[in-house]
Design a protein around this motif. Structure first.
Motif, PDB file in Angstrom:
ATOM      1  N   GLY A  14       0.815  -1.212   0.000  1.00 52.41           N
ATOM      2  CA  GLY A  14       0.000   0.000   0.000  1.00 52.41           C
ATOM      3  C   GLY A  14       0.850   1.264   0.000  1.00 52.41           C
ATOM      4  N   THR A  15       2.006   1.207   0.659  1.00 55.23           N
ATOM      5  CA  THR A  15       2.837   2.406   0.814  1.00 55.23           C
ATOM      6  C   THR A  15       3.780   2.621  -0.366  1.00 55.23           C
ATOM      7  N   TRP A  16       4.458   1.547  -0.782  1.00 49.60           N
ATOM      8  CA  TRP A  16       5.514   1.721  -1.789  1.00 49.60           C
ATOM      9  C   TRP A  16       5.201   1.129  -3.162  1.00 49.60           C
ATOM     10  N   LEU A  17       4.210   0.253  -3.224  1.00 46.50           N
ATOM     11  CA  LEU A  17       3.999  -0.436  -4.503  1.00 46.50           C
ATOM     12  C   LEU A  17       2.666  -0.077  -5.152  1.00 46.50           C
ATOM     13  N   THR A  18       1.989   0.938  -4.608  1.00 43.65           N
ATOM     14  CA  THR A  18       0.725   1.343  -5.221  1.00 43.65           C
ATOM     15  C   THR A  18       0.840   2.798  -5.665  1.00 43.65           C
ATOM     16  N   PRO A  19       0.901   3.025  -6.979  1.00 40.83           N
ATOM     17  CA  PRO A  19       1.052   4.401  -7.462  1.00 40.83           C
ATOM     18  C   PRO A  19      -0.163   5.248  -7.114  1.00 40.83           C
ATOM     19  N   GLU A  20       0.072   6.541  -7.011  1.00 35.96           N
ATOM     20  CA  GLU A  20      -1.009   7.497  -6.753  1.00 35.96           C
ATOM     21  C   GLU A  20      -2.106   7.337  -7.811  1.00 35.96           C
ATOM     22  N   GLY A  21      -3.339   7.263  -7.355  1.00 38.60           N
ATOM     23  CA  GLY A  21      -4.463   7.205  -8.305  1.00 38.60           C
ATOM     24  C   GLY A  21      -4.639   5.879  -9.006  1.00 38.60           C
ATOM     25  N   ALA A  22      -4.027   4.806  -8.462  1.00 39.87           N
ATOM     26  CA  ALA A  22      -4.180   3.486  -9.072  1.00 39.87           C
ATOM     27  C   ALA A  22      -5.641   3.043  -8.989  1.00 39.87           C
ATOM     28  N   THR A  23      -6.122   2.471 -10.087  1.00 44.64           N
ATOM     29  CA  THR A  23      -7.506   1.989 -10.086  1.00 44.64           C
ATOM     30  C   THR A  23      -7.535   0.522 -10.489  1.00 44.64           C
ATOM     31  N   VAL A  24      -8.647  -0.105 -10.221  1.00 47.78           N
ATOM     32  CA  VAL A  24      -8.856  -1.494 -10.609  1.00 47.78           C
ATOM     33  C   VAL A  24      -9.681  -1.502 -11.894  1.00 47.78           C
ATOM     34  N   ALA A  25      -9.258  -2.329 -12.847  1.00 53.66           N
ATOM     35  CA  ALA A  25      -9.977  -2.410 -14.130  1.00 53.66           C
ATOM     36  C   ALA A  25     -11.247  -3.246 -13.932  1.00 53.66           C
ATOM     37  N   VAL A  26     -12.257  -2.626 -13.342  1.00 52.76           N
ATOM     38  CA  VAL A  26     -13.496  -3.345 -13.044  1.00 52.76           C
ATOM     39  C   VAL A  26     -14.239  -3.658 -14.349  1.00 52.76           C
ATOM     40  N   ALA A  27     -14.740  -4.888 -14.463  1.00 48.88           N
ATOM     41  CA  ALA A  27     -15.465  -5.293 -15.662  1.00 48.88           C
ATOM     42  C   ALA A  27     -16.680  -4.389 -15.883  1.00 48.88           C
ATOM     43  N   ASP A  28     -16.962  -4.087 -17.151  1.00 50.10           N
ATOM     44  CA  ASP A  28     -18.063  -3.175 -17.483  1.00 50.10           C
ATOM     45  C   ASP A  28     -19.402  -3.641 -16.909  1.00 50.10           C
ATOM     46  N   ALA A  29     -19.658  -4.942 -17.023  1.00 48.90           N
ATOM     47  CA  ALA A  29     -20.955  -5.463 -16.557  1.00 48.90           C
ATOM     48  C   ALA A  29     -21.118  -5.218 -15.057  1.00 48.90           C
ATOM     49  N   THR A  30     -20.030  -5.452 -14.292  1.00 50.15           N
ATOM     50  CA  THR A  30     -20.067  -5.217 -12.837  1.00 50.15           C
ATOM     51  C   THR A  30     -20.250  -3.738 -12.553  1.00 50.15           C
ATOM     52  N   ARG A  31     -19.504  -2.922 -13.313  1.00 52.07           N
ATOM     53  CA  ARG A  31     -19.584  -1.475 -13.149  1.00 52.07           C
ATOM     54  C   ARG A  31     -21.029  -0.991 -13.358  1.00 52.07           C
ATOM     55  N   GLU A  79      -4.837  -7.747  -6.434  1.00 52.32           N
ATOM     56  CA  GLU A  79      -6.171  -7.150  -6.249  1.00 52.32           C
ATOM     57  C   GLU A  79      -7.193  -8.120  -5.647  1.00 52.32           C
ATOM     58  N   ILE A  80      -6.691  -9.145  -4.946  1.00 54.11           N
ATOM     59  CA  ILE A  80      -7.610 -10.049  -4.238  1.00 54.11           C
ATOM     60  C   ILE A  80      -8.298  -9.279  -3.111  1.00 54.11           C
ATOM     61  N   VAL A  81      -7.610  -8.263  -2.599  1.00 54.84           N
ATOM     62  CA  VAL A  81      -8.186  -7.477  -1.503  1.00 54.84           C
ATOM     63  C   VAL A  81      -9.274  -6.532  -1.997  1.00 54.84           C
ATOM     64  N   SER A  82      -9.381  -6.412  -3.319  1.00 56.97           N
ATOM     65  CA  SER A  82     -10.291  -5.406  -3.862  1.00 56.97           C
ATOM     66  C   SER A  82     -11.741  -5.871  -3.821  1.00 56.97           C
ATOM     67  N   TRP A  83     -12.578  -5.038  -3.210  1.00 57.39           N
ATOM     68  CA  TRP A  83     -14.014  -5.297  -3.146  1.00 57.39           C
ATOM     69  C   TRP A  83     -14.573  -5.437  -4.553  1.00 57.39           C
ATOM     70  N   TRP A  84     -14.030  -4.660  -5.501  1.00 59.70           N
ATOM     71  CA  TRP A  84     -14.495  -4.723  -6.903  1.00 59.70           C
ATOM     72  C   TRP A  84     -14.309  -6.122  -7.465  1.00 59.70           C
ATOM     73  N   ARG A  85     -13.158  -6.713  -7.188  1.00 57.04           N
ATOM     74  CA  ARG A  85     -12.838  -8.027  -7.763  1.00 57.04           C
ATOM     75  C   ARG A  85     -13.765  -9.121  -7.225  1.00 57.04           C
ATOM     76  N   ILE A  86     -14.156  -8.975  -5.962  1.00 55.72           N
ATOM     77  CA  ILE A  86     -15.061  -9.976  -5.373  1.00 55.72           C
ATOM     78  C   ILE A  86     -16.454  -9.817  -5.989  1.00 55.72           C
ATOM     79  N   GLN A  87     -16.837  -8.557  -6.240  1.00 55.70           N
ATOM     80  CA  GLN A  87     -18.116  -8.301  -6.913  1.00 55.70           C
ATOM     81  C   GLN A  87     -18.130  -8.936  -8.303  1.00 55.70           C
ATOM     82  N   GLU A  88     -17.045  -8.714  -9.032  1.00 57.94           N
ATOM     83  CA  GLU A  88     -16.931  -9.306 -10.376  1.00 57.94           C
ATOM     84  C   GLU A  88     -17.076 -10.820 -10.324  1.00 57.94           C
ATOM     85  N   MET A  89     -16.395 -11.415  -9.357  1.00 58.81           N
ATOM     86  CA  MET A  89     -16.390 -12.873  -9.251  1.00 58.81           C
ATOM     87  C   MET A  89     -17.802 -13.412  -9.037  1.00 58.81           C
TER      88      MET A  89
END
Lengths: 187, 159
Positions: free
Chosen positions: A79-96, B44-54
């Motif tokens: 969380g501190t050193w390996l996550t760039p500022e503003g990193a997002t998860v590529a959430v699937a469109d259907a879930t979104r 991203e196993i910790v990600s709530w989004w990923r669990i929703q997708e699953m």
């Protein structure tokens, strides 16, 4: 190196590392991969209250507390050193789209900022989300005799069909939650 | 502590080593956990989004991770058994079979209910907390409380 590690890891790298936990712990000292036992050891160490289920020599199992301590520290490092500022998860469109319909609008970050904050905790849905949700996880995992690591990864790795039963249970519960409970909670 | 309690103690992630290790030696488990914790966050196993997708069957990501982990685990355990590989201390590796009980299904469903809401199983709870999601401390404490209540009523109200 840091840049490379800071990108989201593909599923096969993550899966490989998670799977390697099984032989790593066996080879390091005959330990069985499992996370949720740590919750029991915490009960045994802090509040055994003469309950037989918590009256055992938890110090013999202290390796497990070191292990989850490592997981927490790993979270700090990532969380501190390996996550760039503003990193997002590529959430699937259907879930979104499903979640948009449930009223979630901010898709930035590793977790939904609209839910994971202290203000949400003190609302009735937030109470269910954090307090009841966590309680079900802790209660269910012990009733089932393990969690996704102890059953789904360790148990299935050793071809244990009771672990398959538990894993099917995890999925039944998850499907009910996501498709029936969550819409109620977010409405 | 009474001896009979020790005898009936069955741990689900047991320490089957007869060797008592020092606190210093236990640091190697901390190192293993560290790798796992980083993988939980970066995968991203910790990600709530990923669990929703699953649970909506919208993405392969989590299935890929779990599937790969199980395949790697199965192969590793088979190799260890086939070649009688020992621990680094030279101990024989033993893995106790799991006994079936209906509680695995009932408890599994209860666990899943919580997993689908919070988006976190126990490992990710620790990793999320570490990664700076402070409010997850509440979820983690509730999980400890859930474990305690399970232990309190075990044998009386549930198996």
């Amino acid at each position: 190196m840091i840049d490379w590690l800071s990108q989201p890891w593909p599923w096969y790298v993550t899966g490989l590392l998670a799977g390697l936990m099984v032989p790593a712990l066996l080879l390091l000292g005959n330990k069985k991969f499992g996370i949720s036992s740590s919750l029991r050891h915490v009960c045994a160490a802090c509040l055994p209250a003469k309950i037989p289920f918590f009256s055992y020599d938890w110090k013999k199992e202290v390796w497990n507390l070191y292990f989850v301590g490592g997981v927490l520290l790993g979270g700090v490092i990532a969380g501190t050193w390996l996550t760039p500022e503003g990193a997002t998860v590529a959430v699937a469109d259907a879930t979104r789209n499903d979640l948009l319909r449930l009223g979630i609008t901010d898709f930035g970050g590793l977790m939904p900022a609209e839910l994971f904050n202290w203000a949400t905790l003190f609302t009735p849905p937030g109470f269910v989300f954090f307090v009841v949700g966590g309680f079900l996880v802790g209660f269910g995992t012990r009733w089932a005799g393990g969690c996704t690591s102890g059953h789904t990864i360790m148990g299935l790795s050793n071809l244990q069909w009771p672990s398959l039963v538990a894993t099917i249970g995890f999925f039944i519960g998850g499907l009910i939650s996501v498709h029936l409970l969550l819409p109620l909670l977010l409405s | 502590m009474k001896q009979d309690h020790i005898d009936e103690f069955v741990c689900d992630a047991p320490n089957d080593s007869a060797i008592r290790e020092t606190q210093f030696a236990d640091l190697k488990y901390l190192a293993a956990g560290l790798v796992f914790g980083i993988a939980l966050v970066k995968g991203e196993i910790v990600s709530w989004w990923r669990i929703q997708e699953m649970f909506r069957f919208d993405a392969f990501h989590m299935y890929g991770i779990i599937g790969t982990a199980v395949v790697v685990g199965v192969i590793s355990v088979q190799l260890i058994k086939r070649f009688h590989i020992r621990t680094i201390q030279g101990e024989e590796i033993r893995i106790e079979p799991k006994k079936y009980s209906p509680s695995q299904l009932y408890g599994g469903i209860v666990f899943g209910l919580g997993w689908g809401i919070t988006g976190a199983c126990p490992g990710p709870l620790f990793a999320q907390l570490g990664a700076g999601f402070g409010v997850v401390a509440v979820t983690l404490l509730s999980a400890v409380a859930g474990t305690w209540v399970y232990g309190k009523g075990r044998g009386r109200w549930w198996g």
